[in-house]
Design an enzyme around this catalytic site. Sequence first.
Site, PDB file in Angstrom:
ATOM      1  N   LYS A  32       0.862  -1.185   0.000  1.00 52.72           N
ATOM      2  CA  LYS A  32       0.000   0.000   0.000  1.00 52.72           C
ATOM      3  C   LYS A  32       0.895   1.230   0.000  1.00 52.72           C
ATOM      4  O   LYS A  32       1.588   1.494   0.969  1.00 52.72           O
ATOM      5  CB  LYS A  32      -0.921   0.010   1.220  1.00 52.72           C
TER       6      LYS A  32
ATOM      7  N   PHE B 102      -1.616   0.396 -10.269  1.00 50.48           N
ATOM      8  CA  PHE B 102      -2.054  -0.866  -9.683  1.00 50.48           C
ATOM      9  C   PHE B 102      -3.327  -1.420 -10.325  1.00 50.48           C
ATOM     10  O   PHE B 102      -3.821  -2.471  -9.916  1.00 50.48           O
ATOM     11  CB  PHE B 102      -2.257  -0.759  -8.171  1.00 50.48           C
TER      12      PHE B 102
ATOM     13  N   ARG C 265     -16.938   1.513  -3.086  1.00 53.45           N
ATOM     14  CA  ARG C 265     -16.369   0.641  -2.050  1.00 53.45           C
ATOM     15  C   ARG C 265     -16.814  -0.800  -2.269  1.00 53.45           C
ATOM     16  O   ARG C 265     -17.992  -1.068  -2.471  1.00 53.45           O
ATOM     17  CB  ARG C 265     -16.773   1.122  -0.650  1.00 53.45           C
TER      18      ARG C 265
END
Length: 282
Positions: A48, A120, A190
Amino acid sequence: MTSMSIHLSFLFCIFSFITFSNSLRASEVQLAHVYKQQDISDYLVSEKYDGIRAVWRDGQLRSRSGKRINAPAWFTEGFPDIWLDGELWLGRNKFESLSSVVSKHEPVDGEWRKVHYMVFDAPGIAGPFQQRVLHYTTLIKNLGIEHLNAVEQRRFINESEFNHWYQALLDQGAEGLMLHRADAHFIAGRTHHLLKLKPYRDAEAVVLKHYPGKGKYQNMMGSVLVSWLSESGETRNFKLGSGFTDEDRVKPPAIGSTVSFKYYGLTNTGLPRFATYWRKRK
């Protein structure tokens, strides 16, 4: 209203719609839930990066909220004509320096020479995440642009190897891990297909009030009262007094500004446990 006024109003509406549409499209990003002991063999795992989210789409680099990022023209020259998602990154524990670089309306070449775009995902590519990874990794490698980097995605079969790598990254100053379900197709918003794992939680709060310091912090700010939207969706106020440098206390975050803080779970009353100031949000 005159015909000229009507014409100008029409043009303004068209411009506003185009601007809103571009902003909306640029902000179509995936947001992560917190990792809670899911089966890691179903996920591809990466570091991350503590950077600034950046979306490359339609020849423009934009933030997660859709605002255009003022990067130098040379920075995006040669970028592929596909939708990319990633982080602008200056290095571990350098978020504040990066924020200073990226927030300038007129970019400074010397500062941007140190910035990397860590990709990513390629959401525009049809197929599950594992196919998108193969596509963007091959594409970026063939382009050979030094500051355009494909984020490495790893697969783990057992928890022991996973935990060992996680701890090794933390020891090197990494913020944590991201876990992306390998067979998942892109979904904006989300999703449990994307998970984050960090040794702490973080959140944002709005500064409501300054409290004066005592002792060695006399004539400085001692703590701030902040308003936080809790994990249950309830607005809670609490004092935040740890984590500030002396410089922060001399020039504290302004009332009405947003700050980030770290915490380690919740108390019995639902407030952040061991909350410490992290940084200002710009």
